[in-house]
Design a protein around this motif. Structure first.
Motif, PDB file in Angstrom:
ATOM      1  N   LEU A   1       0.808  -1.219   0.000  1.00  8.79           N
ATOM      2  CA  LEU A   1       0.000   0.000   0.000  1.00  8.79           C
ATOM      3  C   LEU A   1       0.848   1.279   0.000  1.00  8.79           C
ATOM      4  CD1 LEU A   1      -3.044   0.854   0.162  1.00  8.79           C
ATOM      5  CD2 LEU A   1      -2.709   1.088   2.622  1.00  8.79           C
ATOM      6  N   ASN A   2       2.100   1.156   0.427  1.00  9.51           N
ATOM      7  CA  ASN A   2       2.924   2.359   0.643  1.00  9.51           C
ATOM      8  C   ASN A   2       2.929   3.348  -0.528  1.00  9.51           C
ATOM      9  OD1 ASN A   2       4.492   3.665   2.641  1.00  9.51           O
ATOM     10  ND2 ASN A   2       6.359   3.190   1.508  1.00  9.51           N
ATOM     11  N   PRO A   3       3.021   2.899  -1.793  1.00  7.40           N
ATOM     12  CA  PRO A   3       3.111   3.872  -2.880  1.00  7.40           C
ATOM     13  C   PRO A   3       1.758   4.468  -3.288  1.00  7.40           C
ATOM     14  CG  PRO A   3       3.154   1.680  -3.773  1.00  7.40           C
ATOM     15  CD  PRO A   3       3.144   1.519  -2.280  1.00  7.40           C
ATOM     16  N   LEU A   4       0.693   4.046  -2.650  1.00 12.12           N
ATOM     17  CA  LEU A   4      -0.629   4.481  -3.119  1.00 12.12           C
ATOM     18  C   LEU A   4      -1.295   5.498  -2.209  1.00 12.12           C
ATOM     19  CD1 LEU A   4      -2.252   1.133  -4.348  1.00 12.12           C
ATOM     20  CD2 LEU A   4      -0.646   2.650  -5.508  1.00 12.12           C
ATOM     21  N   MET A   5      -0.706   5.737  -1.036  1.00 14.23           N
ATOM     22  CA  MET A   5      -1.401   6.580  -0.060  1.00 14.23           C
ATOM     23  C   MET A   5      -1.688   7.964  -0.628  1.00 14.23           C
ATOM     24  SD  MET A   5       0.067   5.741   3.677  1.00 14.23           S
ATOM     25  CE  MET A   5       1.784   5.949   3.257  1.00 14.23           C
ATOM     26  N   GLU A   6      -2.958   8.326  -0.616  1.00 13.04           N
ATOM     27  CA  GLU A   6      -3.432   9.620  -1.116  1.00 13.04           C
ATOM     28  C   GLU A   6      -3.167   9.791  -2.619  1.00 13.04           C
ATOM     29  OE1 GLU A   6      -5.482  11.902   0.697  1.00 13.04           O
ATOM     30  OE2 GLU A   6      -5.538   9.952   1.675  1.00 13.04           O
ATOM     31  N   ILE A   7      -2.899   8.694  -3.317  1.00 14.66           N
ATOM     32  CA  ILE A   7      -2.756   8.717  -4.778  1.00 14.66           C
ATOM     33  C   ILE A   7      -3.982   8.011  -5.375  1.00 14.66           C
ATOM     34  CG2 ILE A   7      -1.369   7.967  -6.769  1.00 14.66           C
ATOM     35  CD1 ILE A   7       0.406   9.727  -5.144  1.00 14.66           C
ATOM     36  N   VAL A   8      -4.203   6.781  -4.890  1.00 17.61           N
ATOM     37  CA  VAL A   8      -5.335   6.001  -5.386  1.00 17.61           C
ATOM     38  C   VAL A   8      -5.746   5.047  -4.259  1.00 17.61           C
ATOM     39  CG1 VAL A   8      -3.783   4.296  -6.449  1.00 17.61           C
ATOM     40  CG2 VAL A   8      -6.124   4.483  -7.276  1.00 17.61           C
ATOM     41  N   ARG A   9      -7.039   4.680  -4.229  1.00 19.45           N
ATOM     42  CA  ARG A   9      -7.521   3.898  -3.092  1.00 19.45           C
ATOM     43  C   ARG A   9      -8.097   2.551  -3.537  1.00 19.45           C
ATOM     44  NH1 ARG A   9     -11.192   7.907   0.295  1.00 19.45           N
ATOM     45  NH2 ARG A   9     -12.649   7.505  -1.411  1.00 19.45           N
ATOM     46  N   PRO A  10      -7.756   1.492  -2.819  1.00 20.07           N
ATOM     47  CA  PRO A  10      -8.259   0.164  -3.185  1.00 20.07           C
ATOM     48  C   PRO A  10      -9.783   0.123  -3.303  1.00 20.07           C
ATOM     49  CG  PRO A  10      -6.571  -0.018  -1.487  1.00 20.07           C
ATOM     50  CD  PRO A  10      -6.827   1.443  -1.672  1.00 20.07           C
ATOM     51  N   GLY A  11     -10.472   0.861  -2.429  1.00 21.65           N
ATOM     52  CA  GLY A  11     -11.940   0.884  -2.497  1.00 21.65           C
ATOM     53  C   GLY A  11     -12.416   1.403  -3.839  1.00 21.65           C
ATOM     54  N   ASP A  12     -11.738   2.433  -4.361  1.00 21.03           N
ATOM     55  CA  ASP A  12     -12.120   3.008  -5.655  1.00 21.03           C
ATOM     56  C   ASP A  12     -11.770   2.081  -6.821  1.00 21.03           C
ATOM     57  OD1 ASP A  12     -12.910   5.184  -4.183  1.00 21.03           O
ATOM     58  OD2 ASP A  12     -11.078   6.335  -4.562  1.00 21.03           O
TER      59      ASP A  12
END
Lengths: 415, 484
Positions: free
Chosen positions: B243-254
């Motif tokens: 998850l580290n590279p995705l924080m506030e970039i893209v969300r698994p829920g989306d």
């Protein structure tokens, strides 16, 4: 160097419509502000000001100062699972000594390097017994087992279509039974007599699992003396603060014949190519990173640092100190039990021996009693509604004055 | 080094106990139940314990001493204020069965952490309870099972898992009573859509996916994958290890995932501690919310409560509330960064990985040349003809004072090295790593055998793992135990 004009190009693989808007606000707090925030939250907890007699799987023991000094060491705290043994000999030897300490305590042959907690240790202990017993798909579990542990056992075993039935202390029909699980002392603090039960199980090739408070076996019979094949439990009493339920660490120890069924990390002694003694993770063919769906468990990260805290505590008390600590716990619990039972309207749940925890019954509803004692800054125990009882734990942290004060406050309620 | 057990001498002691009063001494335990067998724990002074363990610490490396570019492990710096926070008495001295009104601070923290993590994941609700990532996976898959069961959809017994998944995924699915079917990857590292479609039918419980995957690649097809799996009646599990590279970039829920876990000990900077304690909170969307484990923390008017009355819940997974001490650290990490700071973390992690990948591409084959996220793979088979393998390069790196990357994982790349530098390392450290690799390559070209026998500067050289398994010695008390 990387060949991009801006950061967005690095994220080109993410569909545009999924990208979230760059946050405008909230760029965080300073360390000072953050810690102040944490203290403000901690101040909303009133519990640490109370005289605490809660147990049922978590106990208030003194944490020796050396424990924190060791587990705060960078080389332990910030290290990873020792996959590269040449630069992890320190931790590997610690785990090996941890395994040795658990072998010393339980009297069994092998212990693993920890699982998550007492509940998962029970569940994993049963699963390993089931693997060893191949075609038997049924287990019997003591009715006096900590109900949280029971729930977690159901969680782990039911997907494997295992039948879980109640264990009777006197008569069982062991058909198709792979293992029995007994808790000693049990949820109510009793040291039940399990000698004939274990003999009967063994006569039918049923594996015997004992879930214990590991401190109790510095005083009472060790799992090996009772005839256990597997021992499990929670190491929280060994230098691990209560911290609202975790991190704690579970342990699993067993007879050598069962070692290939044990889940999680296991450390072995070996030599390097110059004949120098060293330690490695061993029998890794049991584990998920090698065997994937055929592994003995999905466990990967365990509770390494907590196991280290337990090792330090076991070393600190050592051969003489641990039995002395256990005896102190027993005696202070006995003192409180005896005095509380002198109050009219309070009776012991049973006359079976106890360790540092016991259950009382009341002639009136237990909840208001607990409430009244909370108001007097005493967390009196863990209430058990179905028997209208109270499980009370006493450790070395309670002075005679505190115990006497508990008794007099209780007396006032009953007068 | 000698064992602490070997240093034991009768009569030595470290411990002290509260004064034993006469009134206590009167109580004698049941003689028939007393331990008869010896208790062979060591007898030592406190200094001896301290010195022994300090020497052992010196034979170990951590993030504080060493760059640890282990792929999929996210070995970032562990800020020390986290440790300070976790030791605040008001937190540390709380019993898990305390009455709610006496632990409002704990419950508020758990409630708010759940909310923050929901926001980061794009999910509706969650539980912090699972003790580590693998237990989080177990909870997530049990929730998927419970959902199908509630829908009376009893034949959904297959879990689809890509060939490059973490080993915990198939192990978890198996523990949850499901049959594992492996989905192949494409030559570009992405999930093979044809293979996926082939396996979609009304027997599937769901798909477990890591995105970015273990090659460090973000799957652009993710929305289509989610639609296909959902159309077939399956659910999507997101393995949050990456998850580290995705924080506030893209969300698994989306992206369309239904349920997921996070690793607080990776993404949210809580220390790995030599392999734990971790923490693997689980988050899900609205339709799976009823199945979350109990107890749940809920806000009622002016107080927080632990709620167990949830008829569809899969039940409990931990003895108590999971690794609360880890939540404190993760919570502080989040409030110190803020959402802006978390985005920076993600961006830097990705920049560092791409910088390192581009720098190393002149030494080893990069099988997936596209931009990576937080980690990437090298194919270290360049010197295989001289008999030098990824393992040998990894061992030689130890001599250069670096921890080796993850090797031989994922299994689909030959002589694989999976490298994750994290956002907390400096450019200087990354350059030193490249320099070390460059030196090792030169060494191999000159004398491959030299590298094959590495390491030379460590406490021990290569250890005989076969012997450890064949003639096992698990404790100081084993007959075959060797003292110095």
């Amino acid at each position: 160097m990387i060949g991009v004009k801006n950061i967005d190009e690095l994220f080109h693989a993410i569909p545009q419509n999924l990208l979230i808007k760059r946050p405008e606000l909230d760029d965080g707090l300073s360390e000072y502000e953050g810690l102040k925030n944490m203290h403000a939250l901690a101040d909303k907890n009133r519990f640490s000001e109370l005289d605490n007699y809660l147990g049922a799987g978590a106990y208030e023991h003194h944490v020796p100062a050396i424990v924190d000094a060791i587990i705060a060491k960078s080389e332990f705290l910030t290290s990873y699972t020792p996959y590269q043994p040449e630069i992890s000999q320190g931790y590997l030897q610690c785990f090996f000594e941890f395994q040795s300490a658990l072998v010393a305590l339980t009297g069994l042959d092998v212990a693993n390097a920890s699982v998550y907690d007492g509940a998962s240790a029970c569940a994993e202990g049963l699963l390993m017994a089931l693997r060893a017993q191949k075609n038997k798909k049924r287990v019997l579990i003591s009715q006096a087992l900590n109900p949280h542990y029971r729930e977690v056992i159901h969680q782990y075993l039911l997907p494997q279509k295992i039948v879980i039935d109640d264990l009777s202390m006197t008569e069982n029909e062991f058909k198709e039974v792979a293992a029995i699980l007994i808790q000693l002392p049990n949820f109510y603090g009793e040291m039940e007599d399990v000698t004939s039960l274990i003999a009967a199980a063994k006569a039918r090739d049923v594996l015997v699992i004992i879930a214990n408070n590991p401190l109790s076996c510095a005083l009472y019979q060790a799992p090996s003396e009772l005839g256990a094949d597997i021992a499990v439990g929670d190491l929280q009493p060994f230098g691990i603060s209560m911290q609202f339920g975790g991190p704690y660490a579970g342990y699993i120890a067993c007879k050598k014949s069962l070692v290939r069924q044990i889940p999680g990390r296991l450390i072995g002694q070996t030599v390097d190519d110059k004949g120098k003694i060293g330690y490695v993770l061993t029998l890794q063919a049991r584990e998920q990173h090698i065997r994937r769906e055929k592994a003995t468990s999905n466990i990967c990260t365990n509770q390494a640092l907590v196991a280290l805290a337990a090792l330090v505590t076991l070393s600190y008390y050592g051969k003489k100190g641990l039995p002395a600590l256990a005896l102190t716990n027993f005696q202070r619990a006995s003192y409180l039990k005896e005095r509380l039972c002198q109050i009219n309207g309070i009776t012991p749940y049973s006359d079976k021996p106890h360790f540092n925890e016991f259950t009382l019954l009341f002639d009136r509803p237990v909840e208001p009693i607990v409430e009244a004692l909370y108001a007097e800054n005493i967390a009196a125990g863990v209430p058990v509604k179905k028997i209208n009882g109270l499980i009370i734990a006493v450790t070395e942290t309670k002075s005679q004055e505190q115990l006497d004060s508990y008794v007099s406050k209780m007396r006032e309620i009953f007068s | 080094m000698s064992s602490l057990f070997a240093q034991s001498e009768p009569g030595k002691k470290s411990y002290s106990l509260p004064k034993d009063r006469e009134v206590f001494k009167a109580f004698i335990p049941d003689q028939g139940k007393l331990r008869q067998s010896p208790l062979p724990l060591p007898e030592t002074s406190e200094l001896e314990i301290m010195r022994h363990l300090s020497h052992l610490a010196a034979r170990n490396v951590g993030i504080d001493t060493t760059f640890i570019p282990l792929g999929s492990c996210t070995m970032k710096y562990n800020p020390r204020c986290n440790e300070q926070a976790a030791r605040i008495k008001g937190f540390a001295q709380t019993h898990p069965l305390a009455k709610s009104s006496t632990v409002q601070g704990n419950l508020q923290l758990m409630f708010e952490l759940e909310k923050k993590l929901c926001q980061i994941s794009g999910m509706y609700a969650g539980t912090l309870q699972p003790n580590a990532g693998a237990q989080g996976e177990f909870v997530g898959v049990q929730m998927i099972n419970a959902y199908h069961k509630q829908s009376k959809d009893h034949k959904r017994t297959v879990m689809l898992i890509p060939d490059n998944a973490h080993g915990t995924n198939p192990a978890t699915a198996h523990m949850c009573g499901l049959t594992v079917v492996t989905i192949k990857s494409c030559p570009n590292g992405d999930l093979n859509m044809d293979d996926l479609k082939k396996h979609l039918n009304d027997n599937i419980a769901g798909l477990m996916l890591t995105n970015p995957n273990t090659l460090g690649l973000f799957s652009s097809n993710i929305v289509e994958v989610a639609q296909l799996v959902h159309k077939a009646g399956g659910l999507l599990y997101y393995d949050g290890a990456n998850l580290n590279p995705l924080m506030e970039i893209v969300r698994p829920g989306d992206m369309g995932f239904d349920v997921m876990h996070m690793n607080l000990h990776k993404t949210f900077s809580t220390p790995h501690g030599g392999g734990g304690p971790g923490s693997g909170p689980v988050f899900c969307n609205k339709r799976l919310e009823p199945f979350l484990p109990v107890p749940r923390v809920e806000k009622r008017e002016n107080c927080y409560e632990l709620i167990t009355d949830k008829p569809w819940s899969i039940g409990r997974i931990a003895s108590f509330h999971g690794n609360f001490g880890v939540y404190l650290r993760a919570y502080l990490y989040i409030i110190l960064h803020g959402f802006k700071g978390l985005r920076k973390v993600a961006e830097r992690a990705v920049i560092h990985a791409n910088y390192l990948k581009s720098s190393l591409s002149k030494y080893f084959k990069v099988p997936y040349p596209q931009f990576c996220m937080h980690e990437f793979v090298l194919q270290a088979d360049r010197f295989i003809d001289q008999g030098v393998r990824a393992q040998d390069i990894a061992k030689r790196l130890l001599d250069y004072g670096m921890h080796a990357p993850t090797i031989y994982f994922p299994l689909i790349v030959k002589e694989c090295m999976l490298i994750e530098p994290t956002e907390t390392e400096s450019k200087k450290t990354l350059d030193q790593f490249v320099e070390a690799i460059s030196c090792i390559v030169q060494e191999i070209e000159k004398d491959p055998d030299f590298v094959k026998k590495a390491p030379y500067k460590t406490a021990v050289s290569r250890l005989d793992e076969v012997r450890a398994a064949k003639q096992p010695v698990f404790s100081y008390f084993d007959e075959a135990y060797q003292s110095l």
